[in-house]
Write an enzyme that holds these catalytic residues in place. Sequence first.
Site, PDB file in Angstrom:
ATOM      1  N   LYS A  32       0.840  -1.194   0.000  1.00 36.39           N
ATOM      2  CA  LYS A  32       0.000   0.000   0.000  1.00 36.39           C
ATOM      3  C   LYS A  32       0.882   1.254   0.000  1.00 36.39           C
ATOM      4  CE  LYS A  32      -3.934  -0.351   2.448  1.00 36.39           C
ATOM      5  NZ  LYS A  32      -4.587  -0.576   3.768  1.00 36.39           N
ATOM      6  N   ARG A 102      -3.072   3.267   8.698  1.00 32.41           N
ATOM      7  CA  ARG A 102      -3.396   2.081   7.884  1.00 32.41           C
ATOM      8  C   ARG A 102      -2.217   1.121   7.846  1.00 32.41           C
ATOM      9  NH1 ARG A 102      -4.726   4.750   2.140  1.00 32.41           N
ATOM     10  NH2 ARG A 102      -6.158   2.994   1.934  1.00 32.41           N
ATOM     11  N   GLY A 111      -5.923 -10.475   9.134  1.00 27.33           N
ATOM     12  CA  GLY A 111      -5.379 -10.537  10.492  1.00 27.33           C
ATOM     13  C   GLY A 111      -4.595  -9.294  10.875  1.00 27.33           C
ATOM     14  N   MET A 113      -4.016  -5.172  11.491  1.00 23.83           N
ATOM     15  CA  MET A 113      -4.880  -4.230  12.169  1.00 23.83           C
ATOM     16  C   MET A 113      -5.761  -3.463  11.190  1.00 23.83           C
ATOM     17  SD  MET A 113      -4.041  -1.181  14.818  1.00 23.83           S
ATOM     18  CE  MET A 113      -4.256   0.149  13.654  1.00 23.83           C
ATOM     19  N   ARG A 346      -4.191  -0.976  -6.610  1.00 26.88           N
ATOM     20  CA  ARG A 346      -3.503  -2.277  -6.675  1.00 26.88           C
ATOM     21  C   ARG A 346      -4.037  -3.022  -7.885  1.00 26.88           C
ATOM     22  NH1 ARG A 346      -6.474  -4.619  -1.286  1.00 26.88           N
ATOM     23  NH2 ARG A 346      -8.479  -3.784  -1.827  1.00 26.88           N
ATOM     24  N   HIS A 468     -11.805 -41.056  -4.053  1.00 23.87           N
ATOM     25  CA  HIS A 468     -12.044 -41.753  -5.316  1.00 23.87           C
ATOM     26  C   HIS A 468     -12.920 -40.919  -6.242  1.00 23.87           C
ATOM     27  CE1 HIS A 468     -14.284 -44.582  -7.936  1.00 23.87           C
ATOM     28  NE2 HIS A 468     -13.093 -45.126  -8.072  1.00 23.87           N
ATOM     29  N   SER A 795       5.892 -43.503 -28.903  1.00 31.39           N
ATOM     30  CA  SER A 795       4.982 -42.659 -28.151  1.00 31.39           C
ATOM     31  C   SER A 795       4.871 -43.236 -26.747  1.00 31.39           C
ATOM     32  CB  SER A 795       3.620 -42.633 -28.841  1.00 31.39           C
ATOM     33  OG  SER A 795       2.720 -41.876 -28.076  1.00 31.39           O
ATOM     34  N   CYS A 863       1.268 -39.984 -25.327  1.00 32.47           N
ATOM     35  CA  CYS A 863      -0.176 -40.067 -25.540  1.00 32.47           C
ATOM     36  C   CYS A 863      -0.908 -40.472 -24.280  1.00 32.47           C
ATOM     37  CB  CYS A 863      -0.498 -41.016 -26.688  1.00 32.47           C
ATOM     38  SG  CYS A 863       0.045 -42.696 -26.383  1.00 32.47           S
ATOM     39  N   TYR A 883       5.809 -33.881 -29.543  1.00 28.54           N
ATOM     40  CA  TYR A 883       4.437 -33.445 -29.278  1.00 28.54           C
ATOM     41  C   TYR A 883       3.912 -34.069 -27.991  1.00 28.54           C
ATOM     42  CZ  TYR A 883       3.083 -38.068 -30.967  1.00 28.54           C
ATOM     43  OH  TYR A 883       2.958 -39.422 -31.115  1.00 28.54           O
TER      44      TYR A 883
HETATM   45  P1  ADP Z   1      -8.419  -1.865   3.791  1.00 27.15           P
HETATM   46  O1  ADP Z   1      -7.145  -2.563   3.593  1.00 27.15           O
HETATM   47  O2  ADP Z   1      -9.374  -2.526   4.729  1.00 27.15           O
HETATM   48  O3  ADP Z   1      -9.049  -1.407   2.508  1.00 27.15           O
HETATM   49  P2  ADP Z   1      -7.683   0.860   4.069  1.00 27.15           P
HETATM   50  O4  ADP Z   1      -6.543   1.375   4.836  1.00 27.15           O
HETATM   51  O5  ADP Z   1      -7.501   0.849   2.593  1.00 27.15           O
HETATM   52  O6  ADP Z   1      -8.014  -0.568   4.625  1.00 27.15           O
HETATM   53  O7  ADP Z   1      -8.904   1.760   4.493  1.00 27.15           O
HETATM   54  C1  ADP Z   1     -10.233   1.424   4.793  1.00 27.15           C
HETATM   55  C2  ADP Z   1     -11.166   2.503   4.244  1.00 27.15           C
HETATM   56  O8  ADP Z   1     -10.815   3.784   4.774  1.00 27.15           O
HETATM   57  C3  ADP Z   1     -11.044   2.645   2.741  1.00 27.15           C
HETATM   58  O9  ADP Z   1     -12.297   2.899   2.188  1.00 27.15           O
HETATM   59  C4  ADP Z   1     -10.130   3.812   2.573  1.00 27.15           C
HETATM   60  O10 ADP Z   1     -10.317   4.476   1.348  1.00 27.15           O
HETATM   61  C5  ADP Z   1     -10.541   4.679   3.745  1.00 27.15           C
HETATM   62  N1  ADP Z   1      -9.450   5.580   4.152  1.00 27.15           N
HETATM   63  C6  ADP Z   1      -8.228   5.237   4.612  1.00 27.15           C
HETATM   64  N2  ADP Z   1      -7.473   6.313   4.845  1.00 27.15           N
HETATM   65  C7  ADP Z   1      -8.245   7.378   4.546  1.00 27.15           C
HETATM   66  C8  ADP Z   1      -8.029   8.785   4.586  1.00 27.15           C
HETATM   67  N3  ADP Z   1      -6.863   9.294   4.961  1.00 27.15           N
HETATM   68  N4  ADP Z   1      -9.022   9.588   4.191  1.00 27.15           N
HETATM   69  C9  ADP Z   1     -10.200   9.058   3.797  1.00 27.15           C
HETATM   70  N5  ADP Z   1     -10.484   7.763   3.757  1.00 27.15           N
HETATM   71  C10 ADP Z   1      -9.505   6.911   4.116  1.00 27.15           C
HETATM   72 MG    MG Z   2      -8.113  -0.531   1.057  1.00 27.86          MG
END
Ligand code: ADP
Ligand code: MG
Length: 917
Positions: A32, A102, A111, A113, A346, A468, A795, A863, A883
């Site tokens: 990210k 984020r 898993g 945060m 992404r 099976h 073959s 074959c 082949y």
């Molecule tokens: P995830 O991996 O769950 O998508 P994200 O970090 O991408 O987690 O964020 C979750 C939501 O919060 C997404 O919709 C993202 O666009 C929004 N978001 C994250 N950071 C901001 C920000 N700085 N301003 C506005 N929206 C945000």
């Molecule tokens: Mg996201």
Amino acid sequence: MTKWVYGFDQVEEAEVFCENDWDTVRGLLGGKGANLGDMTRIGVPVPPGFTISTAACNAYLQSDGVMPADLLDQVSSALKKIEKASGKQFGDTANPLLVSCRSGAKFSMPGMMDTVLNIGLNDSVVEGLIPLTDDPHFVYDSYRRLVQMFGSVVLGVRDEPFEAVLAAYRQKRDVAEDSDLSADDLRAITGEFKQIVERFSGRPFPDDPFEQLRLAIEAVFRSWDGKRARDYRNAAKIPHDLGTAVNIQTMVFGNMGLNSATGVAMSRNATTGESGLEGDYLTNAQGEDVVAGIRATKPMTELAKEMPEIYTQYETIAQSLERHYRDMQDMEFTIERGTLWILQTRNGKRTAQAAVKIAVDMAEEGLIGRDEAVQRISPEQVEFFLHPSFTPESKQEALDAGRHLTTALNVSPGAAVGVIAFDADLAEEWAQSGRSVVMVRPETKPDDVHGMLAAEGILTTRGGRTSHAALVARQFGKPAVVGANDLEIDLSERTMKVGNETINEGEWISIDGTTGEVFSGKLETRTPDLENPALRRLLEWADDVRDIGVWANADHPADAELARSYGAEGIGLVRTEHMFFDPERLPIVQRMIMATSPSERTEALAQLLPFQRRDFTGLFRAMDGLPVTIRLIDPPLHEFLPSYEEITADLADLKIQLLSARSLPEVDQLLVRVESAEHLLHEVEALREANPMLGLRGVRLGLMMPALTRMQVRAIFEAAIAVKRDGVSVHPKIMIPLVAHVNELARQRASLEEEAALVMNETGVDIDYQFGTMIEIPRAALTARQIVEHAEFVSFGTNDLTQMTYGISRDDAEKAFLVKYLEEGILDRNPFASIDEEGVGRLMSIAVREGRAARPGLEAGICGEHGGDPASIAFCRSLGLDYVSCSPPRVPVARLAAAQAALRDAAPTDISEMVPV
Ligand code: ADP
Ligand code: MG
Ligand code: MG
């Protein structure tokens, strides 16, 4: 001093540090963070922010939770830079800066945060924000969300107490949604939330914005070591020492009125691959609302009408991101009061159909090369085009009607619809009477195979991926779902229970072996789409780079035509015995086998000749101009006779009838029948073998009963001559099976050459033909030098070769122990599905090398069923085979797999990705 923090505008520094390797940058900044920096560099509007590197996370975890010395200082100075650029200040009451925190590792994984939004709010900042936004409801809602998110995500307070407070307020105000509560209520709720946080976490909600930030960062670090994250990494084989990065980013708000919005969109359609933005958004909302599904979202086409300028700007950004990443992008965006911001990009997930169209379109747009397009599609994705699927409409209808019964293991792809039959005999009987059947069993055994073949699909309530049912279904390309333990079959009642619903035998059921879904009733299916223009294009490009031929195994003209339309360049195997099982011919075949005199046998063979000729004529016509490899009869003869048990039962029955016969003619008639049954029994007894797989079959049969294979060769040549006279270009290749010793081949071939010459002399027409042999016994592989003196081609029959090399019979193994072997890891893959390179492969390699030394330019192919397996194809290519030959529907898959093997070989960039050879 270590640099822990990189501003989004400092991606170049990170690149230098990572020696200009983007993959290493992604390792340092996370996926990210790396992309946020990258987007900032190419001028995409990204809210300013910075990334704390994965190295900081690792340092924190290694020192048992002590922040690296100067990390917080670096965070403050990075914040200052943002403050300066935006004119806002973190913690300021007049013009506050809010941020999100984020997580973001190199690979996206569950898993980690959850994102915390709105960091920087406290009681006094809130008071400053209200006049700024003119929306107290929004401000208090943001605040209570921060306290709740922070409490649960960062401080680990359970969700229940928060939810209980919200529920109480909803009830008190008699409203359905939290958003319907008033600003005053939300303020009061925020207060109660703070008490909850303090009570359950033992510490007050931090009012100091910088303290909020610090705690959030630490929580992200710790989440790397959480149980769910660890388990996932173990399963996905992701190393535990990568660490996660943390992104701190200026908040932008999509919930500031009707000129604000938030959403997610793909740069192309993820279902069909068509170009144009595709996604959903909500006006006046925050990020998570789109996913939460509280309000109905709007399609992107609406945005084009609502905010045309923004839409055009977004299109331009999407295109430049695609050009930059050379792939379809999945982007999060927010519009704050008429300004567009991109929050994440992404490579987007897509269906097989979209994947093919996008790869081909991108190559045609010049975004990627054709070779790259070929490499982007997996063989499984091509396979998807070969199988029927449910139409989306009928699936939705079934879901809405509550007809989804269960979802279990998807072990053999494709959709199947039919009436339920609880045993193999009934499945076969109903199928023969023209009904579509799905065979439903607790589990299957080899005795059930005839029913599985007759059925459209197979559903079992027990068993796993290597059961099976799963193995057989995949082998025959039958859709199958196994291990559906929500279903309870009662074989004596002929019913099936799901929850408290009871379904009877004979009722309709629909199963999807691609997804594992099971529905009651009849869903509509969509037939395979090999005419798909993008797929055709892609496979043409695959053919351009492929350096191993792709042929097909086909026994009937219709199969040959199908194979040819799929791109087969020849027929690698025609199994002639299939032609003997035809009900019209079987009695003649049986007469031939049981003949008591040579003349009787000759007569029966003469009757079979026109049938065989007709079979070959059709195949030759279908393959006009291409080679057709015909294998002479292979199975032991007893397979064409009824079973010993069956005849004994018949005999007993006849004898009882005899006892109660009432007239002399009746007795006479019955006696004749008893006599013929006794004769049959005698023959069957004589042909009975302790181990038919190693008995009188293949070339041995041709040597013991020369007239039989001579008849086959006559049929081949007469057919070839007939079609040649019609202008068909015909190239028969006659393949002698199961040779172990060169003398077998030499003797049999001489006799067959004689017959061929005879036919050509009689007609005065010459045919371009070859004699060759199958290599399917280890001794033949080891003595290839001698064998090829009498074979113009070889073959590999890898099914028998695998059986003989392992010394196991496949049917017995699959019935008895192969599944256990795979489950317990004694074997790590089924050698009948993918060539055992070390053992069987070694024999093949000896045969090719020594065979070609003795006969330069010797044509060698495969074959066996392995010819359609991508890993085996790459292996065959590495041996230099000419082949691979596989079942017609596998031909497109083989074309792609062969091209990919060639491309991998041409550019071995990553050693770990190379095929072991
Ligand atoms: P995830 O991996 O769950 O998508 P994200 O970090 O991408 O987690 O964020 C979750 C939501 O919060 C997404 O919709 C993202 O666009 C929004 N978001 C994250 N950071 C901001 C920000 N700085 N301003 C506005 N929206 C945000
Ligand atoms: Mg996201
Ligand atoms: Mg064989």
